[in-house]
Scaffold this active site. Structure first.
Site, mmCIF file in Angstrom:
data_model
loop_
_atom_site.group_PDB
_atom_site.id
_atom_site.type_symbol
_atom_site.label_atom_id
_atom_site.label_comp_id
_atom_site.label_asym_id
_atom_site.label_seq_id
_atom_site.Cartn_x
_atom_site.Cartn_y
_atom_site.Cartn_z
ATOM 1 N N THR A 1 -7.111 -2.025 5.196
ATOM 2 C CA THR A 1 -7.008 -3.103 4.138
ATOM 3 C C THR A 1 -8.063 -4.250 4.034
ATOM 4 O O THR A 1 -8.285 -4.888 2.840
ATOM 5 C CB THR A 1 -5.652 -3.648 4.274
ATOM 6 O OG1 THR A 1 -4.479 -2.435 4.267
ATOM 7 C CG2 THR A 1 -4.980 -4.475 3.140
ATOM 8 N N TYR B 1 -2.940 -0.850 -3.796
ATOM 9 C CA TYR B 1 -4.510 -1.053 -3.866
ATOM 10 C C TYR B 1 -5.095 0.061 -2.897
ATOM 11 O O TYR B 1 -4.416 1.154 -2.382
ATOM 12 C CB TYR B 1 -4.657 -2.255 -2.811
ATOM 13 C CG TYR B 1 -4.270 -2.045 -1.265
ATOM 14 C CD1 TYR B 1 -2.860 -2.361 -1.106
ATOM 15 C CD2 TYR B 1 -5.213 -1.813 -0.308
ATOM 16 C CE1 TYR B 1 -2.480 -2.252 0.283
ATOM 17 C CE2 TYR B 1 -4.484 -1.575 0.993
ATOM 18 C CZ TYR B 1 -3.281 -1.749 1.134
ATOM 19 O OH TYR B 1 -2.850 -1.659 2.678
ATOM 20 N N SER C 1 -6.297 3.532 8.345
ATOM 21 C CA SER C 1 -6.286 3.575 9.792
ATOM 22 C C SER C 1 -5.051 4.743 9.964
ATOM 23 O O SER C 1 -4.986 5.308 11.287
ATOM 24 C CB SER C 1 -6.030 2.527 10.583
ATOM 25 O OG SER C 1 -4.677 1.767 10.334
ATOM 26 N N GLN C 2 -4.307 4.967 9.192
ATOM 27 C CA GLN C 2 -3.576 6.210 9.428
ATOM 28 C C GLN C 2 -4.067 7.392 9.534
ATOM 29 O O GLN C 2 -3.610 8.760 9.785
ATOM 30 C CB GLN C 2 -2.349 6.456 8.001
ATOM 31 C CG GLN C 2 -2.775 6.402 6.761
ATOM 32 C CD GLN C 2 -2.994 5.112 6.042
ATOM 33 O OE1 GLN C 2 -3.588 4.065 6.884
ATOM 34 N NE2 GLN C 2 -2.650 5.237 4.998
ATOM 35 N N ASP D 1 -2.208 -0.544 10.637
ATOM 36 C CA ASP D 1 -1.376 0.815 11.110
ATOM 37 C C ASP D 1 -1.676 0.992 12.497
ATOM 38 O O ASP D 1 -0.611 1.159 13.214
ATOM 39 C CB ASP D 1 -1.211 1.724 9.924
ATOM 40 C CG ASP D 1 -0.721 1.067 8.514
ATOM 41 O OD1 ASP D 1 -0.366 0.156 8.397
ATOM 42 O OD2 ASP D 1 -0.914 2.074 7.956
#
Ligand code: ASP
Length: 351
Positions: A34, A47, A80-81, A114
């Site tokens: 993000t 976003y 990052s997932q 995450d």
């Protein structure tokens, strides 16, 4: 005359920069998240993460030139997932080469929040250098009102440039708090105050670029370094999965993982790492088959020690590590040995 010569020498030294303090060289390795995200419209919550490049992130903190000499390196640009063990290994190799070749004094990794704690912990387990390594990210995208990315990145670079941050293992800086990679976890889905160490609290704080470490006792010896990144680049990490326990949980998922070749299972148990009778029977069977089983907890505080209910021979307890961090330690442990007692010894480093 003497005074004249001294003045000329001083002037030459000043103009040539000789005697001036050189600034710490910090490499920012960007991975996405993000902090590099862009909101569809500034007023919207929706976003797209991982849009800005590392150069753009650096341009958002022009003040940093007073503290450090910064260079950027784009490792990947993902939310990052989507992080993978393969990228962890690449990141660790890059960090190893940067420090081994004396290409920088400290590293900052920008990362989605995450799974930031997972990548930071992996790097903590394989990084053998004492130079500061600091992870950061943001909860709000770059163009939202009150975007927290620039302040977090500024603080992270200042911390990586601070010799006091060396030899403390990998650190995470979010919202002015400094955490150890092993203890930190994300505890809020959207608020900028999202990161905590539920059992031990932060290591310190950083404001306006100045870090304060609260407790000297946090400077405990770093865990034994058993994992060589040089060897890990040539192999896939063993597959380790997590099974969640809950009221009415059957052993279906556990058994399916065993049937499909998992090498280790971390049980995110209820309470002090407890699970249903069905899961217990499957866990005992798996241990007899040589599959590593670690008992962890879905509860945020307290961890799992061996003095709990229904323990059995061959089962490892996670101590203070969360299920997602226990999985990483087990993946690495299984590259070196399989004996439950030896694996337990590694977990015991996280009381
Ligand atoms: N999903 C995002 C990520 O982890 C969330 C964030 O960065 O805050 O990449």
């Amino acid at each position: 005359m003497k005074k004249y010569i001294l003045t000329v020498v001083a002037l030459v030294c000043f103009l040539s920069g000789w005697g001036q303090e050189t600034k710490p060289r910090i490499t920012i390795i960007a991975t996405g998240g993000t902090i590099a995200g862009i909101a569809h419209t500034p007023a919207e919550n929706a976003y797209t993460p991982a849009q800005l490049t590392v150069e753009t992130l650096i341009r958002q903190i022009p003040q940093i030139t007073h503290k450090a000499s910064v260079q950027g390196l784009q490792l990947c640009n993902i939310a990052s997932q989507h992080m993978t063990p393969g990228i962890w290994v690449r990141l660790a190799s890059v960090v190893d080469s940067l420090f081994s070749g004396d290409h920088c004094d400290g590293v900052v990794v920008t990362h989605g929040t995450d799974t930031m704690e997972e990548t930071a912990f992996f790097l903590d387990l394989v990084n053998t250098h004492e130079n500061p390594v600091v992870f950061t990210g943001s909860m709000r995208p770059s163009n939202s009102p009150g975007a927290d990315g620039p302040a977090n990145l500024y603080n992270a670079v200042c911390l990586a440039a601070d010799p006091a941050a060396g030899a403390k293992g990998v650190l995470v800086v979010m919202n002015e708090y400094i955490f150890s990679a092993s203890g930190v976890t994300k505890t809020h889905t959207v608020n900028p105050q999202a990161f905590e160490n539920p059992d031990h609290g932060p290591l310190g704080t950083i404001r306006g670029g100045n870090a304060v470490f609260y407790h000297p006792c946090h400077e405990r010896p770093l865990p034994e370094k058993r994992f060589s990144i040089a060897e890990l680049v040539y192999q896939d990490l063993p597959r380790v999965d997590i099974v969640l326990s809950y009221a009415g949980a059957t052993s279906l998922l556990f058994d399916t993982l065993v049937e499909n070749g998992t090498e280790g299972i971390v049980i995110a148990g209820v309470g002090h790492g407890n699970y249903s009778r069905q899961i217990e029977n499957s866990a005992k069977k798996a241990v007899r088959q040589g599959i590593a089983v670690v008992r962890a907890t879905r509860v945020l505080k307290g961890g799992v020690s061996s003095d709990t209910e229904n323990t059995f021979e061959g089962q490892v307890v996670s101590r203070s590590l969360s299920p997602q961090k226990a999985r990483i330690l087990l993946m690495l442990a299984l590259t070196v040995f399989r004996e439950p007692a030896e694996i337990q010894h590694l977990f015991d480093q996280y009381p």
